[in-house]
Design an enzyme around this catalytic site. Structure first.
Site, PDB file in Angstrom:
ATOM      1  N   HIS A 174      13.365   0.207  -5.999  1.00 36.02           N
ATOM      2  CA  HIS A 174      14.087   0.513  -5.029  1.00 36.02           C
ATOM      3  C   HIS A 174      13.769  -0.542  -3.698  1.00 36.02           C
ATOM      4  CE1 HIS A 174      10.473   2.858  -4.842  1.00 36.02           C
ATOM      5  NE2 HIS A 174       9.979   2.705  -3.548  1.00 36.02           N
ATOM      6  N   ILE A 224      12.239   9.062   4.084  1.00 36.42           N
ATOM      7  CA  ILE A 224      11.253  10.302   4.769  1.00 36.42           C
ATOM      8  C   ILE A 224       9.927  10.322   5.397  1.00 36.42           C
ATOM      9  CG2 ILE A 224      10.048  11.184   2.640  1.00 36.42           C
ATOM     10  CD1 ILE A 224      11.191  13.926   2.408  1.00 36.42           C
ATOM     11  N   GLN A 255       3.777   0.880  -5.356  1.00 37.76           N
ATOM     12  CA  GLN A 255       5.015   1.339  -5.688  1.00 37.76           C
ATOM     13  C   GLN A 255       4.505   2.313  -6.004  1.00 37.76           C
ATOM     14  OE1 GLN A 255       6.809   0.468  -9.572  1.00 37.76           O
ATOM     15  NE2 GLN A 255       9.501   1.413  -8.679  1.00 37.76           N
ATOM     16  N   ASN A 280       8.265  -3.108  -3.911  1.00 37.58           N
ATOM     17  CA  ASN A 280       6.702  -2.662  -4.657  1.00 37.58           C
ATOM     18  C   ASN A 280       6.990  -2.605  -6.220  1.00 37.58           C
ATOM     19  OD1 ASN A 280       5.521  -3.168  -1.685  1.00 37.58           O
ATOM     20  ND2 ASN A 280       5.967  -0.528  -1.494  1.00 37.58           N
TER      21      ASN A 280
HETATM   22  P1  AMP Z   1       7.278   3.109  -2.939  1.00 32.00           P
HETATM   23  O1  AMP Z   1       5.585   3.142  -2.474  1.00 32.00           O
HETATM   24  O2  AMP Z   1       7.601   1.401  -2.990  1.00 32.00           O
HETATM   25  O3  AMP Z   1       7.788   3.376  -3.923  1.00 32.00           O
HETATM   26  O4  AMP Z   1       8.156   3.756  -1.289  1.00 32.00           O
HETATM   27  C1  AMP Z   1       7.971   5.251  -2.063  1.00 32.00           C
HETATM   28  C2  AMP Z   1       9.081   5.168  -0.581  1.00 32.00           C
HETATM   29  O5  AMP Z   1       9.937   6.599  -0.914  1.00 32.00           O
HETATM   30  C3  AMP Z   1       7.692   6.371   0.647  1.00 32.00           C
HETATM   31  O6  AMP Z   1       8.270   4.824   1.739  1.00 32.00           O
HETATM   32  C4  AMP Z   1       8.340   7.803   0.635  1.00 32.00           C
HETATM   33  O7  AMP Z   1       8.155   8.007   2.012  1.00 32.00           O
HETATM   34  C5  AMP Z   1       9.638   7.724   0.604  1.00 32.00           C
HETATM   35  N1  AMP Z   1      10.218   8.988  -0.168  1.00 32.00           N
HETATM   36  C6  AMP Z   1       9.032   9.653  -1.663  1.00 32.00           C
HETATM   37  N2  AMP Z   1      10.272  10.673  -1.493  1.00 32.00           N
HETATM   38  C7  AMP Z   1      11.035  10.700  -0.634  1.00 32.00           C
HETATM   39  C8  AMP Z   1      12.011  11.587  -0.280  1.00 32.00           C
HETATM   40  N3  AMP Z   1      11.999  12.737  -1.076  1.00 32.00           N
HETATM   41  N4  AMP Z   1      13.442  11.235   0.392  1.00 32.00           N
HETATM   42  C9  AMP Z   1      13.436   9.869   1.050  1.00 32.00           C
HETATM   43  N5  AMP Z   1      12.239   9.061   1.124  1.00 32.00           N
HETATM   44  C10 AMP Z   1      11.257   9.321   0.669  1.00 32.00           C
END
Ligand code: AMP
Ligand code: ZN
Length: 136
Positions: free
Chosen positions: A98, A30, A92, A85
């Site tokens: 993911h 997002i 993370q 992460n």
């Molecule tokens: P991490 O820091 O590796 O946990 O990455 C989490 C990622 O999820 C971040 O890059 C956010 O921008 C993304 N994210 C959070 N909420 C959403 C959502 N509803 N849809 C898509 N991506 C998201």
């Protein structure tokens, strides 16, 4: 479970879907590093990479490759970063394992950097041995 990615899996919140099969999902981040930045997840909730059972991890790797190839074909980036992460200290934010796939373009201004620390004399061997001895 109050997990935002589980909610995406259950269609309780919307996502820009890139790939779906019975066990895996890929959708656009997002808040992307570059447009086309995708996230690939197992539908079942596991927190980190090492929590993933081997069979899930193997399939996740194959799905990630499939999405990476599609990003290469459709967006024609100059490169890709693929990473995960794990835990807050590693950045993370969403505790549902993911892979990030980030399409990269020359001079896109993104920097993945670390400080290139140094080992003391022989210290690298000590670290390598510690890790080797903990392997199952
Ligand atoms: P991490 O820091 O590796 O946990 O990455 C989490 C990622 O999820 C971040 O890059 C956010 O921008 C993304 N994210 C959070 N909420 C959403 C959502 N509803 N849809 C898509 N991506 C998201
Ligand atoms: Zn989850």
């Amino acid at each position: 479970m109050d997990c935002i990615f589980c909610k995406i899996v259950n269609k309780q919140i919307p996502s820009a879907l890139v790939y779906e099969d019975p066990n895996f999902l890929a959708f656009l981040d997002i808040s992307p590093a570059n447009k086309g930045h995708a996230l690939v997840i197992p539908k079942q909730h596991y927190e980190t990479y090492t929590d993933l059972p081997d069979n899930v991890l193997k399939e996740l790797a194959v799905v990630t490759k499939k999405v990476a190839e599609a990003i290469n074909k459709s967006l024609n980036p100059d490169g890709l970063n693929i990473f995960m992460n794990n835990k807050q200290a590693a950045g993370q934010i969403v505790p549902h394992a993911h892979y990030h796939i980030v399409p990269r373009f020359k001079n896109d201004g993104i920097r993945f950097e670390w400080p290139h620390k140094k080992y003391d004399d022989g210290e690298n061997k000590v670290y390598a041995e510690k890790i080797r001895n903990s392997m199952q």
